[in-house]
Design a protein around this motif. Structure first.
Motif, PDB file in Angstrom:
ATOM      1  N   ARG A 197      -7.199   5.725 -17.874  1.00  0.00           N
ATOM      2  CA  ARG A 197      -7.906   6.943 -17.488  1.00  0.00           C
ATOM      3  C   ARG A 197      -8.949   6.627 -16.417  1.00  0.00           C
ATOM      4  O   ARG A 197      -9.113   7.370 -15.454  1.00  0.00           O
ATOM      5  N   SER A 198      -9.649   5.488 -16.586  1.00  0.00           N
ATOM      6  CA  SER A 198     -10.643   5.092 -15.583  1.00  0.00           C
ATOM      7  C   SER A 198      -9.979   4.836 -14.233  1.00  0.00           C
ATOM      8  O   SER A 198     -10.555   5.147 -13.189  1.00  0.00           O
ATOM      9  N   VAL A 199      -8.796   4.237 -14.252  1.00  0.00           N
ATOM     10  CA  VAL A 199      -8.092   3.953 -12.995  1.00  0.00           C
ATOM     11  C   VAL A 199      -7.885   5.271 -12.240  1.00  0.00           C
ATOM     12  O   VAL A 199      -8.205   5.389 -11.057  1.00  0.00           O
ATOM     13  N   GLU A 200      -7.399   6.265 -12.963  1.00  0.00           N
ATOM     14  CA  GLU A 200      -7.113   7.552 -12.309  1.00  0.00           C
ATOM     15  C   GLU A 200      -8.402   8.232 -11.842  1.00  0.00           C
ATOM     16  O   GLU A 200      -8.487   8.726 -10.717  1.00  0.00           O
ATOM     17  N   ARG A 201      -9.425   8.217 -12.705  1.00  0.00           N
ATOM     18  CA  ARG A 201     -10.693   8.884 -12.342  1.00  0.00           C
ATOM     19  C   ARG A 201     -11.374   8.174 -11.175  1.00  0.00           C
ATOM     20  O   ARG A 201     -11.906   8.820 -10.270  1.00  0.00           O
ATOM     21  N   ALA A 202     -11.393   6.848 -11.199  1.00  0.00           N
ATOM     22  CA  ALA A 202     -12.089   6.094 -10.153  1.00  0.00           C
ATOM     23  C   ALA A 202     -11.439   6.344  -8.795  1.00  0.00           C
ATOM     24  O   ALA A 202     -12.126   6.533  -7.788  1.00  0.00           O
ATOM     25  N   GLN A 204      -0.185   8.468  -9.471  1.00  0.00           N
ATOM     26  CA  GLN A 204       0.826   7.418  -9.269  1.00  0.00           C
ATOM     27  C   GLN A 204       0.234   6.050  -9.605  1.00  0.00           C
ATOM     28  O   GLN A 204       0.911   5.198 -10.186  1.00  0.00           O
ATOM     29  N   ALA A 205      -1.029   5.835  -9.246  1.00  0.00           N
ATOM     30  CA  ALA A 205      -1.670   4.545  -9.519  1.00  0.00           C
ATOM     31  C   ALA A 205      -1.778   4.311 -11.024  1.00  0.00           C
ATOM     32  O   ALA A 205      -1.467   3.228 -11.525  1.00  0.00           O
ATOM     33  N   ARG A 206      -2.202   5.348 -11.762  1.00  0.00           N
ATOM     34  CA  ARG A 206      -2.298   5.208 -13.214  1.00  0.00           C
ATOM     35  C   ARG A 206      -0.916   4.953 -13.813  1.00  0.00           C
ATOM     36  O   ARG A 206      -0.738   4.065 -14.645  1.00  0.00           O
ATOM     37  N   ARG A 207       0.071   5.708 -13.367  1.00  0.00           N
ATOM     38  CA  ARG A 207       1.412   5.545 -13.914  1.00  0.00           C
ATOM     39  C   ARG A 207       1.964   4.141 -13.611  1.00  0.00           C
ATOM     40  O   ARG A 207       2.649   3.558 -14.431  1.00  0.00           O
ATOM     41  N   PRO A 261       0.831  -1.219   0.000  1.00  0.00           N
ATOM     42  CA  PRO A 261       0.000   0.000   0.000  1.00  0.00           C
ATOM     43  C   PRO A 261       0.862   1.265   0.000  1.00  0.00           C
ATOM     44  O   PRO A 261       0.782   2.080   0.906  1.00  0.00           O
ATOM     45  N   ASP A 262       1.693   1.408  -1.035  1.00  0.00           N
ATOM     46  CA  ASP A 262       2.700   2.476  -1.104  1.00  0.00           C
ATOM     47  C   ASP A 262       2.231   3.682  -1.894  1.00  0.00           C
ATOM     48  O   ASP A 262       2.858   4.737  -1.852  1.00  0.00           O
ATOM     49  N   ILE A 263       1.171   3.506  -2.674  1.00  0.00           N
ATOM     50  CA  ILE A 263       0.781   4.542  -3.626  1.00  0.00           C
ATOM     51  C   ILE A 263      -0.015   5.624  -2.902  1.00  0.00           C
ATOM     52  O   ILE A 263      -0.812   5.318  -2.011  1.00  0.00           O
ATOM     53  N   ARG A 264       0.236   6.891  -3.249  1.00  0.00           N
ATOM     54  CA  ARG A 264      -0.355   7.998  -2.505  1.00  0.00           C
ATOM     55  C   ARG A 264      -1.225   8.931  -3.357  1.00  0.00           C
ATOM     56  O   ARG A 264      -1.716   9.940  -2.850  1.00  0.00           O
TER      57      ARG A 264
END
Ligand code: ADP
Ligand code: MG
Ligand code: ZN
Length: 506
Positions: free
Chosen positions: A239-244, A183-186, A176-179
């Motif tokens: 894009r959905s990952v980032e938006r969600a 970052q999640a999309r990348r 659980p490192d992502i903030r």
């Protein structure tokens, strides 16, 4: 002050109060010829339902699984690529649950001995490089597919297509490192690039070959303990990952501000409405009653086998970016653009091999500019593909002509387009079209003299110091030569004939 301030905040205000904590789970279909535990073909895309099935992947009683060696190699390769460690011996575990797409009533997976663990992935973000720890990567089998349809007499029925049942699936779980949503999309984008580069998966999100799930929670800034997390599914694009995730951060912040207690739900992402919705409340992992798979032996990972897999790994994206920057002197931007597109990498490398004397920066300009655009345009117009695609010697020939000044960049673009569409050799196109650039000073000079004589007003303007007159005169030279004059040579010759603008010389 009014009370509007208590309305659900903007992203920035939520982020002032709360820190997002995000972990990503990715399932990706491995590019093997046959399924995970039987010899059925994985080429079922577009095939009639239930045509790629056998007793093993239909889960018939008594059928025995056989391990697909290639699938194991792919997960080991992915593990090496994310700098993970491997157990000396791994084994398979049964994950028990009931669902109509799971005929055996359990999925063969891996529980406490995944093929790879403790890895990491580093990638660029808008705020600099970021590294995500990867907890594990394990191998399992895919489920069948439920198809919900309406019959001609208006009933809704659910059909099962077992073609996908038992296809090899790799699950990759981060710490659980992502903030942030970005970052999640990348992370997902970089992981896709990595999996494609090492050839283990096509990882196309729209086609379900790569399925991304995001675990999202918030904690008040300054608090160590994690909050209650929500798992978001059904995101079909980066894009959905980032938006969600951005939506979830806002939703959870508003709920926490309102004093609500969050529940550990599984939520779906509705791309049209731009919201997440509750799918079900979360099962605990004990519910699956994992136990070792009795029909398969534990798998020993021979160090020599692992060494072979390592030796076969191609240059990884991060290493390639670094080499392009440090050894070839490309900008970080150019290196990033090329490495993110395997077609551009292929073209770049092919040109370099064909003519190692060409400057890397020139190759990068061609590949990211005219070549990149032309290939995309042509692929869109002619799905049959490109005849002259990534033909190193031809592209190198074209670039050598640009660098030497024989072809103007504008004309080179035309030659390139024709070469890509027809496959005709660059030399033949240049010969036939007479597009060779005129750089010869005496040839350009006579046109310059002609143009100066024919445009006394512009010459007077130039002498009077009107800067735009030079551009006009160069334009006239280009017009007379139908674009074939070397604009740089023409400019120099006009300056030479008339002196510097406003100097009254010449
Ligand atoms: P499960 O087995 O239920 O899927 P895991 O403990 O394996 O749960 O975690 C799944 C993912 O959730 C991992 O990527 C992990 O990093 C992430 N995760 C765990 N706890 C949290 C949390 N509180 N907030 C956000 N992500 C979390
Ligand atoms: Mg999970
Ligand atoms: Zn089968």
């Amino acid at each position: 002050m009014s009370v509007v301030g208590s309305a659900p905040g903007t992203a920035s205000s939520a982020l002032e109060r709360y820190e997002p904590v995000i972990g990503i789970e990715v399932h990706c279909q491995l590019k093997t010829a046959s399924k995970m535990f039987c010899s059925c073909s994985t080429e079922y895309d577009g095939a009639p339902p239930n045509t790629h099935v056998c007793p093993v992947c239909l889960g018939l009683p008594g059928a025995l699984p056989v391990i697909n060696r290639r699938a194991v190699e792919y997960v080991l390769a992915a593990g090496l690529a994310i700098e993970a460690t491997n157990p000396v011996t791994t084994r398979w575990d049964r994950k028990n649950y009931f669902y109509p797409d799971l005929p055996k009533g359990y999925q063969i997976s891996q529980y406490d001995l995944p093929l790879a663990a403790h890895g990491r992935l580093t990638f660029e973000t808008s705020t600099g490089p970021f590294t995500v720890g990867i907890r594990r990567a394990h191998l399992e089998e895919d489920t069948a597919k439920l198809v919900h349809v309406t019959t001609p007499d208006g009933r809704t029925v659910s059909l099962v297509d077992f073609n996908r049942s038992g296809a090899p699936l790799m699950e990759i779980v981060t710490e659980p490192d992502i903030r942030s949503a970005e970052q999640a999309r990348r992370y997902a984008e970089e992981l896709q690039l990595l999996l494609r580069s090492i050839g283990v998966s096509d990882a196309d999100m729209e086609r379900g070959q790569m399925r991304v799930e995001a675990n999202v929670s918030l904690r008040p800034r300054g608090v160590e303990a994690f909050g209650i997390r929500v798992e978001v599914k059904n995101m079909n694009s980066f894009r959905s990952v980032e938006r969600a995730i951005a939506f979830e951060i806002e939703r959870q912040a508003a709920a926490l501000d309102a004093g609500e207690t969050l529940t550990q739900d599984t939520r779906g992402w509705d791309d049209n409405r731009g919201v997440t919705y509750v799918m079900r409340s979360k099962e605990d992992s004990q519910d699956y009653r994992y136990f070792p798979e009795p029909d398969l032996p534990p798998l020993r990972i021979d160090p020599a086998w692992l060494a072979e897999i390592r030796a076969r790994l191609p240059e990884l994206p991060a290493a390639r970016r670094a080499r392009y920057r440090i050894e070839l002197g490309l900008s970080a931007y150019d290196a990033g653009v090329i490495v993110n597109d395997p077609a551009m990498v292929a073209a770049f490398e092919a040109i370099q091999v064909a003519d190692p004397t060409l400057p890397a920066k020139e190759i990068a300009n061609l590949v990211t500019g005219d070549y990149g655009r032309a290939t995309k345009e042509i692929v869109e117009r002619t799905p049959s593909g490109l005849v002259g695609r990534a033909d190193g010697p031809q592209l190198a020939d074209l670039l050598a002509r640009i660098v030497s000044g024989e072809l103007s960049r504008a004309n080179a673009k035309e030659v390139l387009a024709e070469h890509l569409v027809t496959g005709t050799a660059v030399a033949a196109i240049v010969e036939a079209s007479g597009l060779r650039q005129i750089s010869d000073a005496s040839a350009v000079g006579s046109v310059v003299d002609e143009v100066l004589a024919a445009n006394p007003a512009a010459v007077a303007d130039y002498r009077a110091g009107k800067g735009q007159a030079l551009g006009f005169l160069v334009g006239q030279v280009m017009k007379v030569t139908r674009g074939q004059a070397n604009a740089g040579v023409a400019t120099a010759l006009i300056r030479e004939r008339l002196g510097e603008p406003g100097s009254e010389g010449g």
